[in-house]
Design a protein around this motif. Structure first.
Motif, mmCIF file in Angstrom:
data_model
loop_
_atom_site.group_PDB
_atom_site.id
_atom_site.type_symbol
_atom_site.label_atom_id
_atom_site.label_comp_id
_atom_site.label_asym_id
_atom_site.label_seq_id
_atom_site.Cartn_x
_atom_site.Cartn_y
_atom_site.Cartn_z
ATOM 1 N N LEU A 130 0.819 -1.271 -0.183
ATOM 2 C CA LEU A 130 0.641 0.056 -0.057
ATOM 3 C C LEU A 130 1.282 1.538 -0.387
ATOM 4 O O LEU A 130 1.941 1.551 0.863
ATOM 5 C CB LEU A 130 -0.731 0.485 1.014
ATOM 6 C CG LEU A 130 -2.042 1.091 1.533
ATOM 7 C CD1 LEU A 130 -2.983 1.288 -0.089
ATOM 8 C CD2 LEU A 130 -2.407 0.942 2.317
ATOM 9 N N ASP A 182 -9.545 -5.606 5.471
ATOM 10 C CA ASP A 182 -10.581 -3.999 5.166
ATOM 11 C C ASP A 182 -8.585 -4.430 3.722
ATOM 12 O O ASP A 182 -9.197 -2.312 3.862
ATOM 13 C CB ASP A 182 -10.374 -3.391 5.805
ATOM 14 C CG ASP A 182 -9.650 -3.040 6.873
ATOM 15 O OD1 ASP A 182 -8.461 -3.891 6.800
ATOM 16 O OD2 ASP A 182 -9.321 -1.794 7.768
ATOM 17 N N LEU A 183 -8.381 -4.697 3.954
ATOM 18 C CA LEU A 183 -6.275 -4.388 3.568
ATOM 19 C C LEU A 183 -6.469 -4.687 2.127
ATOM 20 O O LEU A 183 -6.345 -5.850 1.703
ATOM 21 C CB LEU A 183 -5.230 -4.541 4.001
ATOM 22 C CG LEU A 183 -3.777 -4.266 3.285
ATOM 23 C CD1 LEU A 183 -3.939 -3.138 3.366
ATOM 24 C CD2 LEU A 183 -2.412 -5.386 4.208
ATOM 25 N N SER A 233 -5.764 1.729 -7.839
ATOM 26 C CA SER A 233 -6.103 0.712 -6.251
ATOM 27 C C SER A 233 -5.826 -0.294 -6.410
ATOM 28 O O SER A 233 -6.335 -1.495 -7.821
ATOM 29 C CB SER A 233 -7.713 1.363 -7.069
ATOM 30 O OG SER A 233 -8.302 1.227 -5.346
ATOM 31 N N PRO A 234 -5.339 -0.630 -5.311
ATOM 32 C CA PRO A 234 -4.066 0.333 -4.685
ATOM 33 C C PRO A 234 -3.286 1.158 -5.310
ATOM 34 O O PRO A 234 -2.890 0.892 -6.500
ATOM 35 C CB PRO A 234 -3.459 -0.285 -4.380
ATOM 36 C CG PRO A 234 -3.138 -2.186 -4.666
ATOM 37 C CD PRO A 234 -4.696 -2.173 -5.588
ATOM 38 N N ALA A 238 -11.370 5.352 -0.156
ATOM 39 C CA ALA A 238 -11.100 3.882 0.494
ATOM 40 C C ALA A 238 -9.742 3.786 1.555
ATOM 41 O O ALA A 238 -9.977 3.911 1.963
ATOM 42 C CB ALA A 238 -11.442 2.347 -0.130
ATOM 43 N N ARG A 239 -8.774 4.097 0.308
ATOM 44 C CA ARG A 239 -7.842 4.531 1.514
ATOM 45 C C ARG A 239 -6.650 5.576 0.450
ATOM 46 O O ARG A 239 -7.498 6.138 -0.479
ATOM 47 C CB ARG A 239 -6.596 3.097 0.030
ATOM 48 C CG ARG A 239 -7.557 2.216 0.890
ATOM 49 C CD ARG A 239 -6.139 1.788 2.322
ATOM 50 N NE ARG A 239 -7.195 0.283 3.029
ATOM 51 C CZ ARG A 239 -6.933 0.250 4.251
ATOM 52 N NH1 ARG A 239 -5.829 0.684 4.691
ATOM 53 N NH2 ARG A 239 -7.329 -0.927 4.537
ATOM 54 N N ARG A 240 -5.477 5.957 1.308
ATOM 55 C CA ARG A 240 -4.318 6.943 0.947
ATOM 56 C C ARG A 240 -3.284 7.010 0.967
ATOM 57 O O ARG A 240 -2.801 5.940 1.801
ATOM 58 C CB ARG A 240 -4.404 8.425 1.792
ATOM 59 C CG ARG A 240 -4.517 8.238 3.320
ATOM 60 C CD ARG A 240 -5.182 9.945 3.783
ATOM 61 N NE ARG A 240 -4.002 10.201 3.865
ATOM 62 C CZ ARG A 240 -4.568 11.737 4.060
ATOM 63 N NH1 ARG A 240 -5.343 12.409 4.396
ATOM 64 N NH2 ARG A 240 -3.409 12.392 3.311
ATOM 65 N N ALA A 241 -2.194 7.391 0.225
ATOM 66 C CA ALA A 241 -0.974 6.601 0.302
ATOM 67 C C ALA A 241 -0.399 8.039 0.051
ATOM 68 O O ALA A 241 0.093 8.761 -0.722
ATOM 69 C CB ALA A 241 -0.229 5.254 -0.677
#
Length: 509
Positions: free
Chosen positions: A12, A74-75, A292-293, A338-341
């Motif tokens: 991620l 959730d990953l 994504s991811p 859902a995610r941030r990187a």
């Protein structure tokens, strides 16, 4: 108990979060279920694992209900990196491998249908995550990925060429000889000096542009080269990386980890500063990263190196405007629902462009056929805020034939690099960072001017209508010019030279 636990890692951003591959075998209607937010590539592992186990002559539990859970649920998990841990987990749950021996190991690798192991991207990020967490786990990786992960100091990495190499090592009962495919990998990082950068002496003439590149390399500044076609802009940009100081081990590891995430890592390029040259049709996502991811874009792949944007006005406007924040902060944050990187993006920007659509504006021996409004529209593709963030605007004029054919070779890259390194060391000893990285009060403290130099800069800023950012950037360039000249104070001559590097384009101020 028909339950096993095998550890692996998911990517991620630059993080490599630990994933627990739980395999449960139960009586019931035969099935093979994968849960845990698995992407399509991961779900396809069912067929690869089944075929690999059968091809290798191993016992696949056809009559069982197989449930594979990739935790945390959730990953997001992507790619074929989980093939090997899933296969190992099924064999361990079925009693063919020793569960206790699997403890303390982490697995990653894509399986072919014959059981051969294929490399996966991000192996260096996995090894760095283990190193940062202080865990003593050992990595089991395919060829190519194992050598990459072993670059991290203190890493314990095993290379397995085939699934049977892993089975021989961890099988239940007395372990068998795993054979030549199972090897402990201890990579010695090659020296960057073995790789030669293109030499600056190959560029004939262009003394002013070479001087600007020397200043940019010494202070970490960005450069815009403006000139007609064939004047040497691309040659100059491709030789800029050779002017930068050798990479330190932490820099080399970070740069290599990003290259590994992008699938571009090569052991031969270890500790060599990257030069990324995306085509002008590249999108904003290609430049800054996304997906994504999220995956790194060109600006992150150029971290600690050079991002060369040729034909700058031809890039999509959205792609160019996306460069604003990374040029200021040295990092890029990619946010999704859902995610941030976060990816580092501290690069040297070298941009090149023609002065007009036909390219011959101001050329001594060619006539420009562009109307004034065409020139204005062409240069107007670059917004003022973007140009404001580029420290040096340099004119690269056309070279006359007699100068091109009869000019002697100029200074070599090695000679110029010595001066750049000396100037950068002087800045680091004074303030702990390069001049371009100075912010706020640090500029006032380390780039202060005497009365005459301050008056000259104030007059130039007022006449040219500079913004506060442009004025500060000229001040930092003047500090670098003084460092190149080994001067402790900034004189009027240093400020005057810095001022002339803001006159490259109409509307640049």
């Amino acid at each position: 108990m028909s339950l096993s636990l095998v550890r692996s890692r998911a990517l991620l951003g630059l993080e490599a979060a630990q994933v627990e591959v739980e395999v449960h075998l139960a009586n019931g209607l035969p099935s093979f279920t994968l849960v845990g937010l698995a992407d399509v590539e991961v779900k396809e592992a069912r067929e690869r694992v089944r075929s690999a186990l059968q091809t290798c002559g191993l016992d696949f539990p056809h009559n069982k209900r197989i449930t594979v859970n990739l935790a945390p649920a959730d990953l997001p998990k992507d790619s074929g990196r989980f093939d090997l841990p899933i296969a190992v987990g099924i064999l361990a749950a079925h009693g063919q491998l020793d569960r206790e021996r699997l403890a303390g190991h982490e697995f990653a690798g894509e399986l072919s249908l014959s059981g051969e192991l294929r490399p996966v991207r991000g192996a260096l990020a996995m090894s760095l995550a283990l190193h940062a967490a202080g865990e003593g786990s050992q990595l089991v990786l395919p060829p190519g990925s194992a050598e990459e992960a072993a670059l991290v100091p203190g890493a314990r990495v095993w290379r397995a060429r085939h699934l049977m190499d892993v089975v021989g090592r961890f099988q239940a009962g007395e372990p068998a000889d795993p054979g030549e495919g199972w090897v402990r990998v201890e990579t010695t990082a090659p020296r960057a000096a073995a790789v030669a950068y293109p030499d600056l002496s190959e560029v004939k003439g262009q003394a002013a542009a070479k001087r600007a590149l020397e200043i940019a390399a010494a202070g970490g500044h960005s450069v815009l080269l403006v000139g007609p076609p064939g004047s040497g802009k691309s040659m100059l940009a491709q030789r800029f990386a050779g002017l930068l100081p050798p990479m330190e081990v932490p820099e080399a590891l970070e740069s290599a980890a990003l290259a590994s995430l992008g699938g571009r890592f090569s052991l031969e390029r270890w500790s060599v500063r990257p030069t990324c040259s995306p085509h002008h049709s590249a999108s904003a996502v290609a430049l800054v990263g996304g997906g994504s991811p999220p995956r790194p874009g060109e600006i992150s792949l150029a971290h600690h190196g050079v991002l060369f944007l040729d034909e700058l006005p031809e890039f999509p406007r959205a792609a160019l405007e996306a460069l604003r924040e990374p040029l200021e902060t040295g990092q890029i944050t990619i946010a999704r629902a859902a995610r941030r990187a976060e990816f580092p993006a501290r690069f040297h920007l070298i941009a090149a462009m023609n002065p007009c659509p036909c390219g011959w504006l101001g050329a001594p021996h060619r006539n420009c056929r562009c109307a004034p409004d065409q020139i204005g529209r062409y240069q107007g593709k670059l917004s003022g805020p973007l140009l404001d963030r580029i420290d040096l605007h340099v004119e690269v004029p056309a070279i006359a034939p007699h100068e091109l054919l009869g000019a002697a070779a100029g200074e070599s890259t090695a000679q110029v690099r010595e001066r750049c390194i000396a100037a950068r060391e002087r800045a680091v000893a004074r303030q702990g960072k390069s001049n371009q990285a100075l912010q706020g009060a640090e500029v006032d403290e380390h780039a202060s001017l005497d009365g005459a130099a301050a008056a000259f800069l104030n007059h130039a800023a007022a006449r040219l209508a500079w913004s506060a950012r442009a004025t500060h950037r000229v001040l930092k360039v003047a500090r670098t010019i003084a460092d190149v000249a080994a001067c402790d104070s900034i004189d009027v001559a240093h400020v005057a030279e810095a001022v002339q590097y803001r006159r490259g384009l109409v509307g640049a101020n």
